[in-house]
Scaffold this motif. Structure first.
Motif: not given
Length: 228
Positions: A92-103
């Motif tokens: 099983s897996s989750v795709k976890y998106h990164y946040c823009e560093p500038k935020l």
């Protein structure tokens, strides 16, 4: 970009959990150091971990990220350009998106500590006693004082001269200077363990974990004083 697959140790996850108490977001840069800073810039922490990260990635809500990680047993992390795949042993897996560093609120420079004027060891036992006493007495400050050659930490309300107080001896002081250094208890977001504490005459202190490579730089309150 080449995909990097790795595991993250329980100790590193525990450090990350501790860092969420300082700042809910985090930017991990390539290498084996992880650093965070409070939104008010009055607390900074840095840890050297066993893992070496090849990918820079930002997480907006670390509690949500760590909660997601806890869904899996023995997870593997596949770091891609824009997201990480968290894969459990069952597939099983989750795709976890990164946040823009500038935020994100991130440390922008190293802290150059001036020479310390006060140094002592703060044991986990003593710190736990102070925290418990502060909770019972409903006070929010810690004072570090010279009490006739003994370094004393006191839980108190510094705005109330009639406050109930709880004091504990933490070391000897060889000088003849008087000092009263104040911290907000809420800023002492320390992992469990014993610490070498260094306090400068102005502005900042450093708490160095004696068992792990993790350091906290914590601002002194503005009304702290050190008289020569």
């Amino acid at each position: 970009m080449t995909k990097t697959t790795m595991k993250i140790s329980k100790q590193t996850l525990t450090i990350l959990k501790n860092f969420t108490s300082i700042n809910s977001n985090l930017l991990v840069k390539p290498g084996n150091k992880i650093a965070t800073v409070a939104p008010a810039k009055n607390v900074m922490a840095e840890a050297t971990v066993d893992e070496k990260f090849d990918t820079e990635f930002g997480i907006w809500d670390m509690n949500k990220f760590l909660g997601t990680v806890s869904l899996f047993k023995d997870a593997e992390f596949e770091f891609e350009d824009k997201y990480v795949n968290i894969v459990g042993s069952s597939g099983s897996s989750v795709k976890y998106h990164y946040c823009e560093p500038k935020l994100l609120t991130v440390p922008t420079k190293k802290i150059n500590m001036p020479s310390s004027v006060i140094a002592f060891t703060l044991t986990q036992k003593n710190f736990a006693e102070l925290q418990k006493a502060a909770s019972v007495l409903q006070v929010s400050d810690i004072a570090v004082r010279n009490n006739d050659g003994v370094i004393q930490m006191t839980a108190l309300d510094k705005a109330d001269v009639s406050t109930n107080t709880y004091s504990i001896d933490v070391g000897k002081y060889d000088g003849d200077n008087n000092f009263e250094m104040f911290f907000k208890i809420e800023n002492l977001k320390l992992m469990n363990g014993d610490y070498d504490v260094e306090i400068c005459e102005k502005v900042v202190s450093k708490f160095s974990h004696k068992g792990m490579n993790i350091n906290y730089w914590i601002a002194l309150e503005a009304d702290s004083n050190f008289s020569k």
